[in-house]
Design a protein around this motif. Structure first.
Motif, PDB file in Angstrom:
ATOM      1  N   THR A   1       1.865   8.041   1.547  1.00 42.46           N
ATOM      2  CA  THR A   1       2.665   7.346   0.684  1.00 42.46           C
ATOM      3  C   THR A   1       2.031   5.944   0.472  1.00 42.46           C
ATOM      4  OG1 THR A   1       4.831   6.178   0.576  1.00 42.46           O
ATOM      5  CG2 THR A   1       4.061   6.736   2.780  1.00 42.46           C
ATOM      6  N   PRO A   2       2.106   5.119  -0.646  1.00 45.72           N
ATOM      7  CA  PRO A   2       2.894   5.573  -1.800  1.00 45.72           C
ATOM      8  C   PRO A   2       2.130   6.627  -2.411  1.00 45.72           C
ATOM      9  CG  PRO A   2       1.724   3.583  -2.098  1.00 45.72           C
ATOM     10  CD  PRO A   2       1.417   3.693  -0.808  1.00 45.72           C
ATOM     11  N   ARG A   3       2.514   7.441  -3.794  1.00 50.28           N
ATOM     12  CA  ARG A   3       1.850   8.358  -4.344  1.00 50.28           C
ATOM     13  C   ARG A   3       1.311   7.641  -5.442  1.00 50.28           C
ATOM     14  NH1 ARG A   3       4.736  14.194  -5.133  1.00 50.28           N
ATOM     15  NH2 ARG A   3       6.115  14.007  -3.333  1.00 50.28           N
ATOM     16  N   GLU A   4       0.361   8.276  -6.074  1.00 51.02           N
ATOM     17  CA  GLU A   4      -0.292   8.026  -7.344  1.00 51.02           C
ATOM     18  C   GLU A   4       0.676   7.700  -8.543  1.00 51.02           C
ATOM     19  OE1 GLU A   4      -3.667   8.152  -7.995  1.00 51.02           O
ATOM     20  OE2 GLU A   4      -3.456   7.602 -10.054  1.00 51.02           O
ATOM     21  N   GLY A   5       0.516   6.513  -9.125  1.00 47.09           N
ATOM     22  CA  GLY A   5       1.360   6.102 -10.167  1.00 47.09           C
ATOM     23  C   GLY A   5       2.650   5.515  -9.734  1.00 47.09           C
ATOM     24  N   SER A   6       2.806   5.309  -8.409  1.00 46.41           N
ATOM     25  CA  SER A   6       4.211   4.557  -7.971  1.00 46.41           C
ATOM     26  C   SER A   6       4.036   2.976  -8.631  1.00 46.41           C
ATOM     27  CB  SER A   6       4.300   4.407  -6.419  1.00 46.41           C
ATOM     28  OG  SER A   6       4.132   5.741  -5.836  1.00 46.41           O
TER      29      SER A   6
ATOM     30  N   LYS B   1      -3.641   5.071  -7.110  1.00 53.59           N
ATOM     31  CA  LYS B   1      -3.343   4.043  -8.008  1.00 53.59           C
ATOM     32  C   LYS B   1      -1.963   3.427  -8.074  1.00 53.59           C
ATOM     33  CE  LYS B   1      -7.477   3.467 -10.721  1.00 53.59           C
ATOM     34  NZ  LYS B   1      -8.171   4.588 -11.550  1.00 53.59           N
ATOM     35  N   VAL B   2      -1.525   2.336  -7.839  1.00 57.21           N
ATOM     36  CA  VAL B   2       0.021   2.058  -8.043  1.00 57.21           C
ATOM     37  C   VAL B   2       0.072   0.950  -8.851  1.00 57.21           C
ATOM     38  CG1 VAL B   2       0.395   2.943  -5.762  1.00 57.21           C
ATOM     39  CG2 VAL B   2      -0.329   0.491  -5.973  1.00 57.21           C
ATOM     40  N   LYS B   3       1.069   0.558  -9.372  1.00 54.43           N
ATOM     41  CA  LYS B   3       1.272  -0.476 -10.397  1.00 54.43           C
ATOM     42  C   LYS B   3       2.154  -1.465  -9.775  1.00 54.43           C
ATOM     43  CE  LYS B   3       0.516   1.342 -15.207  1.00 54.43           C
ATOM     44  NZ  LYS B   3      -0.357   2.584 -14.796  1.00 54.43           N
ATOM     45  N   ILE B   4       2.152  -2.653 -10.176  1.00 52.82           N
ATOM     46  CA  ILE B   4       3.073  -3.856  -9.889  1.00 52.82           C
ATOM     47  C   ILE B   4       3.688  -4.066 -11.057  1.00 52.82           C
ATOM     48  CG2 ILE B   4       3.257  -6.067  -8.675  1.00 52.82           C
ATOM     49  CD1 ILE B   4       0.395  -5.342  -7.124  1.00 52.82           C
TER      50      ILE B   4
ATOM     51  N   GLU C   1      -2.766 -11.860  -8.043  1.00 55.95           N
ATOM     52  CA  GLU C   1      -2.847 -11.465  -9.462  1.00 55.95           C
ATOM     53  C   GLU C   1      -2.969 -10.068 -10.003  1.00 55.95           C
ATOM     54  OE1 GLU C   1      -3.895 -14.183 -11.435  1.00 55.95           O
ATOM     55  OE2 GLU C   1      -3.127 -15.551  -9.613  1.00 55.95           O
ATOM     56  N   ALA C   2      -3.047  -8.980  -9.208  1.00 59.62           N
ATOM     57  CA  ALA C   2      -3.446  -7.733  -9.390  1.00 59.62           C
ATOM     58  C   ALA C   2      -2.039  -7.026 -10.308  1.00 59.62           C
ATOM     59  CB  ALA C   2      -3.684  -6.935  -8.330  1.00 59.62           C
ATOM     60  N   GLN C   3      -2.459  -6.383 -11.168  1.00 58.59           N
ATOM     61  CA  GLN C   3      -1.244  -5.652 -11.959  1.00 58.59           C
ATOM     62  C   GLN C   3      -1.295  -4.186 -11.455  1.00 58.59           C
ATOM     63  OE1 GLN C   3      -1.824  -6.898 -15.988  1.00 58.59           O
ATOM     64  NE2 GLN C   3       0.034  -8.370 -15.560  1.00 58.59           N
ATOM     65  N   GLU C   4      -2.377  -3.821 -11.079  1.00 60.84           N
ATOM     66  CA  GLU C   4      -2.603  -2.286 -10.736  1.00 60.84           C
ATOM     67  C   GLU C   4      -3.578  -2.518  -9.197  1.00 60.84           C
ATOM     68  OE1 GLU C   4      -3.320   1.642 -13.015  1.00 60.84           O
ATOM     69  OE2 GLU C   4      -5.245   0.498 -12.487  1.00 60.84           O
ATOM     70  N   LEU C   5      -3.105  -1.623  -8.431  1.00 66.77           N
ATOM     71  CA  LEU C   5      -4.052  -1.482  -7.199  1.00 66.77           C
ATOM     72  C   LEU C   5      -4.679  -0.204  -6.866  1.00 66.77           C
ATOM     73  CD1 LEU C   5      -1.492  -3.051  -4.822  1.00 66.77           C
ATOM     74  CD2 LEU C   5      -3.165  -4.180  -5.971  1.00 66.77           C
ATOM     75  N   GLU C   6      -5.829  -0.193  -6.421  1.00 67.71           N
ATOM     76  CA  GLU C   6      -6.364   1.192  -6.318  1.00 67.71           C
ATOM     77  C   GLU C   6      -6.585   1.209  -4.550  1.00 67.71           C
ATOM     78  OE1 GLU C   6     -10.197   2.008  -7.621  1.00 67.71           O
ATOM     79  OE2 GLU C   6     -10.145   4.216  -6.979  1.00 67.71           O
TER      80      GLU C   6
END
Ligand SMILES: [Mo]
Ligand SMILES: [Mo]
Lengths: 400, 400
Positions: free
Chosen positions: A272-277, A390-393, A350-355
């Motif tokens: 957790t988290p899952r891909e795309g969260s 990958k997760v989105k903020i 700053e990040a909008q997406e995290l890997e």
């Protein structure tokens, strides 16, 4: 009509007496039944509840009557030793170990993305951690007449299941004699899983549990043990469960050129988290969890977690049980059970997406490879590259 | 005048009695002396000639008189056992093993390119393979009174060298008791290296050789063995030779948080061609050689070689000796020696530059990580990422 068809089919279907399964399991195939739990369940508790433990059957589940069940121990000069379930439980001391079993195909779906392979499309859930109780294989082999004379020629211990193909041939596998006979090898003839009779899907009434070794050698519904100079001649020992170079395809593969998989390499995954969260910026922190394990009794000593695709790394907190702060170590070389890990880190401004990435290190300081391409192999086994999620903020939760 | 200065200095210099060294060795430091051979020499012969075997001294080389030399075995209830060199050679069976020793800092120069570390700037040559002969540590411990009572509390065996700092404190290290006492551990109190008395630089008259384990635990000029509940308290056991996360720097490092390095991870390197070599297109084929090894007695089962930076891979030929075609395997779990590998592949038609890579797989199917950045650690240890060597193809050799 569909139901009717299924019904008619069922009567001649060798899988018709397979047990019921928990609906939360995600099935990768029905006949034979193979299934894994949702990843979050794996990090919910240190011991995987039996109902959620991954299932990797190769054949129909045999229905075994515990009263007439007999285990045969063969290949020793004194002849065959035959043991009832009752004898196994009463003639030998009961040992309990906590051990993680992992399918060689765990995480195949990620390898598939690098390049298509042949096999069940496992996620990260073809792994589980349970307590197993039973007689030590060592004790049974000694009772059957294993001794220095046998040690001269014995090299493998073969296991045969009671699950059979239409042709009558049984599931089979073998492990090296050293592993089977060593006091520190902790190989069990288990009759309990998590404190209860081993259920039908996991090998009732006896499963040999070979800790530190690929799940495929922990033969379920164990019917026969053979001490031998040779490995098992079964399909699964000889023509499957082996690793090859990424340069080898189905046209060039030579199964004799690689050893059968026994000990597995160091592994970890994010549950957790899952891909795309999607995470709200207002939460400020990111919490991640997962598991880490290594084969051969090697203990995981560290898990590194990155939020930026591997540029920077944080050290996760490791757990050796559900007790808060438990960081006890098992005896050296006998770390059969996984560690759960967790980490809470500030969201990068700053990040909008995290890997997210996790990677584990064991006490031989072996590490996981960065990517799947270079460990790709025809059967999609041994997938232990870094796990990437990958997760989105979400910057403004008012708008949601 | 420089010579004069050197001479004056020498008289009070504890390093003044250090032995002569072969001029082909590349020294990384002079006091203490640390040096490695040119990489090509490593793949010239399966057994590394003693003169070319890497040297990693931590202190001045002690001058030991073999007649007055005594080894002290301490910590056992029966008291101290003192053995002369003659007694070590005559009271215990002589065993010979072939074992690779590798410095934890091997390949640090590559890690340095990812980000600066603190330590000697080793190339790929801080590794060597030799035969070692001597008494088994196990036999000596048993003779000194090791038994089931001691097994209750003993956890480590400490080694102390006769090499000392100005302050009088000696080089020291320890290994887990299991490794020391196991019949299959093959730990030797070696008095011969490659069939001759161990030379001064390699530990004359006795070096403990701990196969499968980082070189730092194979203490040279061995003076004392202590069976203990504790690890060695030496600097090199407690405050060096440990691995950390790439996120940890000198401000945040906590030496208590990581275990002392014992078994090393799987390793391989290209010994020829060298970085920057030019190959004539007319040669049509590229020949590469190298070594591959893994810690803990795990056997290298495959080496993959890429010419295109890791996009495609070829399987190298492995050699278990200098005998043509020798692919024999040691007993399971006792693969102490490296394998040499070689491969000859057609030059890719279009390429003007090749990025050669090698990576090894051991019989636990552990692999090397792709890159150095994510295994970077403050001391620059455990550098086992893929070895990468760039070579140029010269299209027209007439013009040269
Ligand atoms: Mo499996
Ligand atoms: Mo070293």
């Amino acid at each position: 009509e569909d139901l009717k068809k299924q019904y008619t089919f069922k009567s001649s279907d060798p899988y018709s007496s397979d047990p019921e399964r928990h609906p939360v399991l995600h099935a990768n195939s029905l006949k034979p039944f193979t299934a894994e739990p949702p990843p979050e369940i794996l990090s919910d508790s240190y011991i995987t509840p039996t109902a959620f433990f991954f299932k990797r059957n190769h054949l129909p589940v045999p229905q075994v009557d515990p009263d007439s069940y007999r285990l045969h121990v063969e290949g020793l000069p004194r002849g065959v030793l035959t043991l009832s379930l009752e004898e196994l439980k009463t003639r030998f001391p009961k040992h309990t170990i906590t051990a993680t079993l992992q399918c060689a195909g765990n995480r195949r779906s990620e390898m598939n993305k690098a390049k298509q392979v042949k096999g069940l499309n496992w996620g990260v859930g073809a792994i589980g951690n349970a307590t197993w109780s039973g007689a030590k294989l060592r004790d049974v082999l000694l009772a059957a007449g294993y001794g220095p004379d046998v040690a001269q020629w014995a090299r493998h211990v073969q296991f045969e299941g009671l699950d059979k193909e239409i042709t009558g041939s049984a599931y089979g596998a073998s492990v090296p004699i050293n592993k089977a006979i060593s006091e520190e090898g902790d190989v069990l003839l288990a009759y309990e899983m998590n404190g209860e009779d081993i259920p039908a899907d996991h090998g009732f009434p006896i499963r040999v549990v070979v800790p530190g070794v690929v799940g495929a050698r922990s033969v379920k519904w164990l019917g026969k043990i053979v001490v031998s100079a040779e490995e098992s001649s079964s399909h699964w020992q000889q023509k499957d469960y082996k690793g090859f170079s990424p340069g080898i395809d189905w046209d060039t593969v030579d199964y004799k050129s690689a050893p059968a998989i026994q000990e597995l390499p160091v592994q970890s995954a994010i549950t957790t988290p899952r891909e795309g969260s999607v995470i709200d910026r207002s939460e400020e922190m990111l919490a991640a969890k997962g598991y880490a394990w290594s084969g051969g009794g090697r203990e995981v000593i560290r898990v590194d977690v990155s939020l930026d695709g591997g540029k920077t790394w944080n050290v996760a907190k490791l757990k050796s049980s559900d007790k808060e702060g438990d960081q006890t170590s098992p005896p050296l070389g006998r770390a059969w059970a996984w560690k759960l890990w967790e980490i809470t880190v500030p969201l990068p401004p700053e990040a909008q997406e995290l890997e997210l990435i996790c990677k584990a290190v064991d006490n031989s300081y072996n590490t996981q490879p960065d990517t799947f391409g270079p460990i790709w192999n025809v059967r999609g086994l041994l997938g232990n590259a870094w796990h990437r999620v990958k997760v989105k903020i979400n910057e403004d939760d008012d708008e949601e």
